[in-house]
Design a protein around this motif. Structure first.
Motif, short mmCIF file in Angstrom:
data_model
loop_
_atom_site.label_atom_id
_atom_site.label_comp_id
_atom_site.label_asym_id
_atom_site.label_seq_id
_atom_site.Cartn_x
_atom_site.Cartn_y
_atom_site.Cartn_z
N ALA A 1 10.86 21.01 -15.50
CA ALA A 1 10.69 22.16 -16.41
C ALA A 1 10.47 21.72 -17.84
CB ALA A 1 11.92 23.06 -16.31
N LEU A 2 11.03 20.57 -18.19
CA LEU A 2 10.88 20.09 -19.56
C LEU A 2 9.43 19.92 -19.96
CD1 LEU A 2 13.41 17.34 -20.69
CD2 LEU A 2 12.95 19.57 -21.70
N SER A 3 8.58 19.60 -18.96
CA SER A 3 7.18 19.35 -19.32
C SER A 3 6.51 20.61 -19.83
CB SER A 3 6.43 18.78 -18.13
OG SER A 3 6.48 19.67 -17.05
N ARG B 1 0.93 17.61 -25.23
CA ARG B 1 1.24 17.84 -23.81
C ARG B 1 2.32 16.85 -23.38
NH1 ARG B 1 -3.53 16.10 -20.09
NH2 ARG B 1 -2.24 14.75 -18.79
N LEU B 2 3.22 17.32 -22.52
CA LEU B 2 4.26 16.43 -22.01
C LEU B 2 4.12 16.33 -20.49
CD1 LEU B 2 6.81 14.88 -23.04
CD2 LEU B 2 8.15 16.87 -22.33
N ASP B 3 3.91 15.14 -19.99
CA ASP B 3 3.80 14.93 -18.54
C ASP B 3 5.10 14.37 -18.01
OD1 ASP B 3 0.32 13.81 -18.10
OD2 ASP B 3 1.20 15.75 -18.67
N SER B 4 5.53 14.87 -16.87
CA SER B 4 6.68 14.28 -16.20
C SER B 4 6.15 13.46 -15.03
CB SER B 4 7.61 15.39 -15.70
OG SER B 4 8.52 14.88 -14.77
N ILE B 5 6.43 12.19 -15.00
CA ILE B 5 5.85 11.32 -13.96
C ILE B 5 6.89 10.35 -13.42
CG2 ILE B 5 3.50 11.38 -14.91
CD1 ILE B 5 4.11 8.64 -16.18
N VAL B 6 6.52 9.70 -12.34
CA VAL B 6 7.29 8.56 -11.84
C VAL B 6 6.33 7.36 -11.87
CG1 VAL B 6 8.43 7.52 -9.86
CG2 VAL B 6 8.79 9.94 -10.39
N ILE B 7 6.75 6.30 -12.51
CA ILE B 7 5.94 5.09 -12.56
C ILE B 7 6.46 4.15 -11.47
CG2 ILE B 7 5.20 3.11 -13.93
CD1 ILE B 7 5.84 4.77 -16.43
N ARG B 8 5.57 3.78 -10.57
CA ARG B 8 5.98 2.85 -9.51
C ARG B 8 5.31 1.51 -9.78
NH1 ARG B 8 5.00 0.38 -5.04
NH2 ARG B 8 2.77 0.78 -5.13
N PHE C 1 8.77 10.42 -19.08
CA PHE C 1 8.01 11.49 -19.71
C PHE C 1 6.96 10.85 -20.60
CE2 PHE C 1 9.95 15.44 -18.60
CZ PHE C 1 11.24 15.11 -18.22
N VAL C 2 5.75 11.38 -20.53
CA VAL C 2 4.68 10.88 -21.38
C VAL C 2 4.22 12.00 -22.31
CG1 VAL C 2 2.34 9.92 -21.44
CG2 VAL C 2 3.92 9.25 -19.63
N TYR C 3 4.35 11.75 -23.62
CA TYR C 3 3.87 12.72 -24.59
C TYR C 3 2.46 12.34 -25.03
CZ TYR C 3 2.96 14.79 -29.11
OH TYR C 3 2.36 15.44 -30.16
N LEU C 4 1.54 13.30 -24.91
CA LEU C 4 0.16 13.09 -25.35
C LEU C 4 -0.08 13.98 -26.57
CD1 LEU C 4 -1.38 13.41 -21.80
CD2 LEU C 4 -1.01 11.29 -23.05
N TYR D 1 3.36 8.59 -26.42
CA TYR D 1 4.73 8.08 -26.30
C TYR D 1 5.13 8.09 -24.84
CZ TYR D 1 5.17 8.19 -31.32
OH TYR D 1 4.98 7.93 -32.66
N VAL D 2 5.53 6.95 -24.34
CA VAL D 2 5.98 6.84 -22.95
C VAL D 2 7.49 6.61 -22.99
CG1 VAL D 2 5.79 5.51 -20.82
CG2 VAL D 2 3.78 5.86 -22.26
N MET D 3 8.24 7.56 -22.43
CA MET D 3 9.70 7.52 -22.55
C MET D 3 10.33 7.16 -21.22
SD MET D 3 9.93 10.92 -24.92
CE MET D 3 8.33 11.60 -24.49
N VAL D 4 11.12 6.10 -21.21
CA VAL D 4 11.72 5.59 -19.98
C VAL D 4 13.17 5.23 -20.25
CG1 VAL D 4 11.66 3.70 -18.30
CG2 VAL D 4 9.53 4.66 -19.16
N SER D 5 14.02 5.45 -19.26
CA SER D 5 15.38 4.95 -19.34
C SER D 5 15.44 3.65 -18.53
CB SER D 5 16.35 5.97 -18.76
OG SER D 5 17.63 5.40 -18.65
N PRO D 6 15.54 2.50 -19.19
CA PRO D 6 15.41 1.25 -18.45
C PRO D 6 16.66 0.92 -17.66
CG PRO D 6 15.81 0.78 -20.76
CD PRO D 6 15.77 2.27 -20.63
#
Lengths: 371, 357
Positions: free
Chosen positions: B107-109, B118-125, B136-139, B190-195
């Protein structure tokens, strides 16, 4: 007197001949079998020294005395933190540039004919590894057709011990590439030719040695960064490929497998797959068995995800000690990694074998490099 | 008889031995100074030398296998070198890069108004590491504007424990959009990740490689962003701050600038180093600055969130060609609370990033 120059060969040959003549002359004075065997042994040693020196010059194993004995001639940093004086910046790289073109008589002697491309010599100052090394760069003729086109790059590594010169004189890499490019059979690309022996005489096997030379970082980071400052290299993952013979082949495969974000393809001509530890390498792995495993390419295929790279490996049924290991490696490769191979019925560990494999290998590379 | 086979090696060894024995025994018989005897001596000794050196060369060749056979040695072996194997022939399409990023519903996107981007919610594999991370990727708004359709944008990788709080508390997309509109920051992704971590455990989890290889490749394949390090920066706090500093120190070809508010710059605790103190040292960022060259990159050391003393010690060790800066937080605390300091951090990073030309 240069290690590879004619004067030394002439000198040692003269010494060997003189030793033989002296032995023939003084043999009658030798009292007893022991003395006579001693004369034979002394002559043999002189003869072997002369032959070794000739062989070294021909195959370009060690290019200089400092290569052989590892005394830093001031032209390079060993990249070893233990040897760096504390508190000092790297003073050798006076102008701070990561890549410096150099005048080199070898390049002048082996320059390609007009229209076939251009050979250049450069010194790379690795800013991250602290290692300085010489490279030969081949630019295809298309490089000079305009000022904007960018080209894929192939890093070519010779064996250990070995000098990058033998990639030109014995493997004839730029000459073969020029021929195939002119015939339109392979796409134009830049070749960067180096030796894996970055910190002579130690064999670092393209490894980042914990608390030691960062040889892998040099090839994976410093070299691409430096080359990209001076030449128009294509961007994106897979724009780089690696190729090598023997130790250079192991290095090429390892670089592609551990840095598949940059290298998209690799060719190993009679390379091996295991993480070496012998008197030429010392301990490359910081005493860690698991870190050594990470440098074993067969172990990697068994235990880690396979990287998205294309590789070509070559071997011979008769004449190559790595035949079984190669079969094992090929059988273990799985998606998204892909493998092709050349298996000669017979062929030893030397340049004329690799010459025969080079053209088909370059054709394969052209089809699989660059994305 | 093969060149490298046992029988031949034994044969030449025996011949050499016989030659030496014969030479030693016969020499006294040709000990005079007469020309004939000198000639015989010369022949005897020369012959023995040649047989002996041949035997040595054959044995060395057999051991190292330089030349595998007679035809190999004589250069008459011309067997064809054929490439075989699954990828032998015409180029196959490379591994589909889109497989590395999967959209994820969140929902955050939908919380970012279109004017702000634009805010994309994704999973990076990560195909190289087998690891995955939600992101989350902010464009920025310019990303979808026709005037920018050929621009590959610079990226800031944001590494923080609580990524959602970047939206809910810090309102990062709104702050960035405001900075861009004010002209103090160029349009940036901006690519936001919790490492999960930032260490490549030997033979184990490759958390550092996930961030240095898998994430940049996946993001650049999916989004129109810079593909070389001059367009990538990294910002992190807490464990993400250690990551940010480490990525700049260890992967400056991928990240040209970083801002770090690390809780600690030492090697994280745990059995992560293959039982090797040398490997542990390489993961200690203070050790690295002391013993390794400082790479050509920029790093902003952010203090004020605790860990003041070590951060200052760390920053003081930075040497050319690396350029360091320091910034003291007015508030202190975690990244989602940096309302007052974020603009300065973004501006500092922005000055050091370039879109791909």
């Amino acid at each position: 007197m240069s290690l590879t120059g004619t004067p030394l060969i002439v000198l040692l040959s003269a010494v060997a001949l003189s030793a033989l003549i002296a032995a023939i002359w003084f043999a009658p004075r030798a009292s007893g079998p022991a003395a006579r065997i001693g004369l034979l042994a002394a002559c043999q040693v002189c003869l072997l020294l002369a032959l070794l020196t000739m062989g070294n010059a021909y195959f370009a194993f060690y290019g200089s005395w400092s290569d052989l004995f590892g005394v830093s001639a001031g032209a390079g940093d060993t990249g070893d933190p233990a040897l760096r004086s504390t508190g000092g910046a790297l003073a050798r790289n006076q102008d701070g540039r990561p890549l410096v073109p150099v005048q080199d008589s070898f390049v002048q002697q082996h320059q390609l004919p007009v229209g076939e491309g251009r050979l250049e010599a450069v010194t790379i100052h690795g800013q991250r590894s602290g290692i300085t090394a010489r490279a030969y760069v081949y630019l295809p003729p298309q490089y000079f057709h305009d000022h904007t086109t960018r080209f894929p790059v192939d890093l070519a590594l010779t064996g250990y011990p070995g000098n990058a010169e033998n990639l030109i004189t014995r493997l004839r890499l730029p000459q073969t590439a020029a021929l195939e490019i002119r015939a339109g059979r392979i796409k134009p690309m830049i070749f960067v030719m180096m030796r894996p022996m970055l910190t002579p005489p130690r064999d670092t096997e393209c490894t980042d040695v914990p608390a030691g030379p960062l040889a892998e970082t040099f090839f994976a980071q410093d070299l691409p960064a430096a080359i990209s400052t001076a030449y128009r290299t294509a961007p994106g993952p897979g724009a780089w490929s690696a190729l090598g013979d023997s130790t250079g082949g192991y290095c090429a495969l390892k670089l592609a497998m551990r840095h598949s974000d940059r290298f998209g393809a690799a060719i190993s001509l009679s390379g091996y797959y295991n993480a070496l530890k012998d008197f030429t390498t010392g301990d490359l792995y910081g005493g860690s068995r698991t870190y050594r495993n990470e440098n074993d390419l067969v172990w990697r295929l068994r235990h880690l995800p396979a990287p998205p790279v294309d590789v070509l490996v070559t071997t011979s049924k008769v004449g190559e000690k790595d035949y079984r290991q190669t079969l094992q490696f090929v059988a273990l490769v799985h998606a998204p990694m892909r493998v092709a191979s050349i298996t000669l019925p017979t062929g030893g560990h030397h340049f004329s074998v690799w010459n025969r494999e080079l053209t088909p290998a370059l054709l394969w590379l052209s089809a699989h490099s660059g994305r | 008889m093969g060149l490298t086979g046992g029988p031949f090696v034994v044969l030449v060894a025996l011949l050499a031995a016989a030659a030496v024995v014969a030479c030693v025994r016969l020499l006294p018989r040709v000990g005079d100074g007469t020309p004939r005897q000198v000639l015989l001596r010369a022949g005897l000794m020369t012959g023995t030398q040649l047989v002996l050196v041949t035997a040595i060369l054959v044995m060395v060749n057999s051991s190292f296998v330089f030349f595998a056979s007679w035809s190999d040695l004589l250069g008459t072996d011309n067997s064809q070198a054929n490439v075989v194997g699954g990828s032998a022939h015409a180029a196959m399409s490379p591994v589909s890069p889109a497989a590395s990023i999967r959209p994820a519903r969140d929902a955050l996107s939908r919380s970012v108004p279109p004017n702000d981007g634009r805010l994309d919610s994704i999973v990076i594999r990560g195909p190289r590491t087998g690891l995955s991370a939600a992101s989350f990727v902010y464009l920025p708004p310019q990303y979808s504007q026709p005037a920018y359709r050929n621009r590959r944008f610079p990226v800031v990788l944001v590494l923080t424990p609580d990524v959602r709080a970047l939206m809910t508390r810090l309102r990062l997309p709104a702050v960035v959009a405001g900075r861009i509109a004010a002209g103090s920051v160029q349009p940036t992704v901006y690519v936001m990740v919790s490492p999960a971590g930032c260490v490549d455990v030997p033979g184990g989890r490759q958390d550092e490689t996930f961030l240095s290889q898998d994430v940049p490749v996946a993001v650049a394949a999916r989004y129109r962003v810079a593909r070389d390090g001059r367009g990538w920066g990294v910002l992190g706090d807490s464990a993400g701050g250690y990551c940010a500093a480490k990525l700049v120190l260890g992967h400056s070809d991928r990240f040209t600038a970083g801002a770090s508010a690390a809780a600690a710059y030492n090697a994280p605790a745990g059995d992560l180093y293959g039982r090797s103190t040398a490997i542990r040292d390489e993961n200690d960022l203070v050790w690295r600055l002391r013993h390794r060259p400082s790479p050509p990159a920029d790093l902003l050391t952010i203090t004020g969130g605790g860990n003041e003393a070590q951060a200052r010690e760390f920053a003081a060790l930075i040497r050319p060609p690396m350029r360091g800066g320091t910034l003291k937080l007015t508030g202190g605390g975690a990244l989602p609370t940096w309302q007052r300091d974020l603009p300065a951090v973004l501006t500092w990073l922005n000055q050091r990033l370039s879109a791909e030309s």
